[in-house]
Design a protein around this motif. Structure first.
Motif, PDB file in Angstrom:
ATOM      1  N   MET A 157       0.834  -1.212   0.000  1.00 30.99           N
ATOM      2  CA  MET A 157       0.000   0.000   0.000  1.00 30.99           C
ATOM      3  C   MET A 157       0.866   1.258   0.000  1.00 30.99           C
ATOM      4  O   MET A 157       0.573   2.231  -0.702  1.00 30.99           O
ATOM      5  CB  MET A 157      -0.951  -0.019   1.203  1.00 30.99           C
ATOM      6  CG  MET A 157      -1.889   1.163   1.253  1.00 30.99           C
ATOM      7  SD  MET A 157      -2.885   1.369  -0.262  1.00 30.99           S
ATOM      8  CE  MET A 157      -4.321   0.422   0.150  1.00 30.99           C
ATOM      9  N   PRO A 171      -3.675   0.168  -8.044  1.00 40.45           N
ATOM     10  CA  PRO A 171      -3.681  -1.209  -7.529  1.00 40.45           C
ATOM     11  C   PRO A 171      -4.028  -2.234  -8.603  1.00 40.45           C
ATOM     12  O   PRO A 171      -3.491  -3.338  -8.592  1.00 40.45           O
ATOM     13  CB  PRO A 171      -4.746  -1.184  -6.425  1.00 40.45           C
ATOM     14  CG  PRO A 171      -5.546   0.035  -6.647  1.00 40.45           C
ATOM     15  CD  PRO A 171      -4.648   1.009  -7.339  1.00 40.45           C
ATOM     16  N   THR A 220      -4.133  -4.452  -0.913  1.00 44.68           N
ATOM     17  CA  THR A 220      -4.234  -3.200  -1.666  1.00 44.68           C
ATOM     18  C   THR A 220      -5.525  -3.141  -2.476  1.00 44.68           C
ATOM     19  O   THR A 220      -5.642  -2.351  -3.409  1.00 44.68           O
ATOM     20  CB  THR A 220      -3.037  -3.031  -2.632  1.00 44.68           C
ATOM     21  OG1 THR A 220      -2.978  -4.188  -3.482  1.00 44.68           O
ATOM     22  CG2 THR A 220      -1.733  -2.890  -1.901  1.00 44.68           C
TER      23      THR A 220
END
Lengths: 319, 413
Positions: free
Chosen positions: A182, A257, A269
């Protein structure tokens, strides 16, 4: 109004002598033309809005109440899709991931873009070139950006290579480790997205009258005070606009993502729009995808409403 | 006012109607031929040109049909096709991968009656693909290629490490021993794991017989044998240190690592062999997947072309299909290395063209152990979950059994 009345009164005797009918017959076509062309020009847009925006919105609300497979007959579920979403731990994780992205990305984006806009004062040589350079990531296709960033991030990639050469230690597996993925996406997104806000802030700062800063300096204010107490307050409407737009778009994060991690590793994510895409187009559950889209809409609406209420405290429109 | 508003509305609708006319396609071309679109996955300009050649040849042969190619990447193809089939915008001719037959079948026309009417001999095709492209006892596409999953290897790396080249039927222990020697000799991991559903399921099937997609086409993601096999694959990275950590969900990582000469082995299908050989700057070899205790099999897959239910001219589409999967086109595809032909009689041209010593024996050995990978309506979902979740297991962040449990929880019960 009084003037109009008196002029009408002055004209009335002459009109009464037989011109009344011709005067009203001349005004009528003008009014008719006005009432015709107004809606006529607006109609294509109105019909387009109805067909391409309002109808799909209403349709998606209806779909969210059904089990709606891509191929096959739909079945009515009522609020079943919403119940399923709220009891699904993966959706909870997806909402959390999205909020985490927003909380990390929005402040970073604003700080970087505002910082660079403040630095790019007219005194900086080649500021226009810098502006262009900083804006390039915003206009290059995100797929191309992602390919480059993947090469930076991957094991034995650019960052890992530098880390090994400098310290002898491997850099983290940014995209393959759920603790880093992330952060890697946020970093890439900030690089990709700060250029637009930087231009907005830069233009707003240029519009601040120089004499205000000069007056403050004469009163003994240093550069920091001028920026913090004067310029920042004067560009607060721009900051409010940028914050709103960045918040809304960051809640809708998808491409980064989707291309970099597919939502993984695991669901670390996976964001709300990626979840909507997967449910709708990969897993063919359009009802569930529509319900998730409405949840996202409500979240964005709520956050935007809070922003509007909060702006009274810090946005100054009367400069 | 009301009348004028109506006129304005009609004007707007008229404009929309006019613009709509521009977008719709006529089923007949200007010179009176039946226009037909063919949806196909395309991997690049060369690929596009190759398929365009097939479209042109078949159009010329039939005379009364004009086939237009509609290309998209393999990754996006099935999402796009599912959407087109559901929204009545699908083209006549539709490419189908055997793993995805069940997913697309509701929008596809069963070909059994057309085959019967034509008197076509399906026995000329590899039977595993006739099975693979069927669902619920009905055939949905005619196959053009077929292939068991195999192990590609870098002959130069084996030679440099002083390791004997693998032969068909080699074991998982042989594989690990070779990988360790090559890793030690070259300083780079000898093998990269692919998280593609077909590749990873084949590797585990060969190792211990564990499988997620069962023989009856059901999906059992919590299959304990598969979890054990997956853990063995993960241990190649974490314990044996013969494979690199995966950089997330990059589906082309393993083949890119192999092509760039970093790794010495990669699992892939015959459909990629000639392309790999032409791109690689080293000598390419091919053998069977390493067999472990209880394993020894591999999955085979392939692709074909079918007709969408929306096609207004199914007879003409079938005539086109017959040409597209005929001896002439399949031999050309085999010669160009584009596909190992699904017509068994045409496979020799592919083998001759491959120019890799031992490829025929390796292929024969792999084919004798190959089982078709059945398709399930949730195959695409499983593939997506694999690319999302398997890196956690393979990079050692979570046990294979636990990751498979997470995947199972997200699949429809």
């Amino acid at each position: 109004m009084t003037l109009l009345k008196s002029s009408q009164a002055a004209k009335a005797p002459r009109s009464a002598a037989g011109r009344a009918s011709s005067s009203s017959s001349a005004a009528a076509p003008v009014r008719a033309r006005k009432t015709f062309w107004g809606p006529a020009f607006a109609a294509p847009h109105g019909v387009g809005l109805a067909i391409f925006t309002l109808a799909p919105i209403a349709f998606s609300l209806a779909i969210s109440l059904y089990r709606w497979p891509l191929l096959g007959a739909p079945t009515f579920l009522g609020l079943g899709n919403y119940q399923r979403l709220f009891s699904d731990p993966i959706f909870g994780q997806v909402v959390w991931n999205t909020v985490l992205f927003v909380v990390l990305y929005v402040p970073l984006n604003l700080v970087v873009s505002l910082g660079l806009a403040a630095w790019l004062t007219p005194r900086i040589k080649g500021r226009h070139i810098f502006r262009v350079i900083f804006f390039i990531p915003s206009i290059t296709p995100i797929v191309a950006n992602v390919v480059v960033w993947r090469m930076l991030y991957q094991p034995s990639g650019f960052i890992d290579g530098i880390s090994q050469a400098a310290t002898g230690i491997h850099a983290p597996n940014f995209l393959g480790d759920e603790h880093w993925a992330m952060l890697a996406i946020v970093a890439m997104s900030v690089w990709q997205g700060f250029g637009y806000n930087m231009l907005v802030f830069s233009a707003a700062l240029d519009a601040v009258p120089e004499n205000l800063a000069e007056a403050a300096a004469i009163d003994g204010a240093n550069a920091w005070t001028v920026f913090w107490r004067i310029k920042l307050k004067l560009i607060s409407p721009s900051i409010f606009f940028a914050t709103m737009m960045t918040l809304i778009t960051s809640f809708q994060v998808f491409a980064q993502p989707f291309i970099l991690t597919k939502g993984g590793p695991g669901s670390s994510t996976s964001t709300i729009v990626l979840y909507i895409y997967n449910q709708g187009f990969q897993f063919h559950q359009l009802g569930l995808a529509s319900a998730a889209a409405w949840v996202l809409f409500v979240i964005i609406l709520g956050v935007t409403a809070v922003q509007f209420i909060g702006q009274k405290r810090w946005v100054h429109y009367d400069a | 006012m009301r009348k004028e508003a109506l006129v304005a509305g009609a004007l707007a609708l008229g404009l929309i109607g006019l613009s709509g006319c521009g977008g719709s396609s006529s089923p007949t071309t200007a010179d009176g031929k039946t226009a037909m679109t063919w949806a196909m996955w395309v991997g690049g300009t060369e690929d596009q040109n190759g398929w365009q050649k097939v479209a042109d040849e078949v159009s010329a042969k039939l005379g009364d049909v004009k086939i237009t190619l509609q290309g998209s990447t393999f990754q996006d193809y099935f999402t796009k096709m599912s959407t087109q089939l559901s929204s009545n915008t699908a083209p006549c001719l539709v490419a189908v991968q055997s793993l995805r037959t069940a997913q697309l079948k509701d929008g596809m026309l069963p070909l059994d009656d057309l085959v019967k009417k034509d008197g076509m001999d399906l026995g000329a095709f590899d039977q595993s693909m006739i099975k693979g492209l069927s669902a619920d006892g009905k055939l949905y596409a005619l196959p053009y290629d077929v292939g068991p999953l195999m192990m590609f290897y870098n002959k130069d790396k084996f030679a440099a490490a002083g390791v004997a080249e693998p032969t068909a039927g080699w074991t998982a222990d042989d594989f690990v021993a070779a990988a360790k020697k090559i890793t030690a000799s070259s300083g780079k991991p000898a093998f990269a794991t692919s998280i593609g559903d077909l590749n990873i399921e084949s590797q585990v099937l060969a190792y211990n017989g564990g499988r997620v997609t069962q023989e009856d086409a059901s999906i059992d993601a919590s299959n304990s044998a598969f979890a054990t096999g997956l853990q063995w694959v993960a241990d190649l990275i974490g314990k044996e240190k013969v494979a690199p950590q995966l950089p997330g969900s990059d589906g082309s990582f393993a083949s890119n690592q192999f092509l760039s000469g970093n790794t010495a082995m990669s699992i892939d299908g015959p459909w990629s062999l000639i392309d790999t050989k032409s791109k690689a700057k080293f000598k390419v070899g091919v053998t069977t997947l390493p067999a472990g205790p209880g394993g020894g099999k591999t999955f085979s897959a392939g692709s074909g072309w079918g007709i969408s239910k929306q096609c207004p001219t199914p007879d003409k589409a079938f005539a086109a299909l017959k040409e597209m999967t005929g001896d002439k086109v399949l031999s050309e595809l085999g010669a160009a290395g584009r596909a190992l032909p699904a017509r068994t009689a045409d496979q020799k041209v592919w083998i001759d063209n491959a120019g890799i010593p031992g490829v025929q024996e390796a292929l024969k050995a792999a084919e004798t152990t190959a089982v078709p990978m059945p398709s399930n309506t949730n195959s695409d979902q499983l593939g997506t979950l694999f690319s999302q979740y398997l890196p956690k297991a393979l990079n050692g962040q979570q046990s294979a059994a636990s990751v498979m449990k997470d995947i199972a929880a997200q699949l429809p019960h």
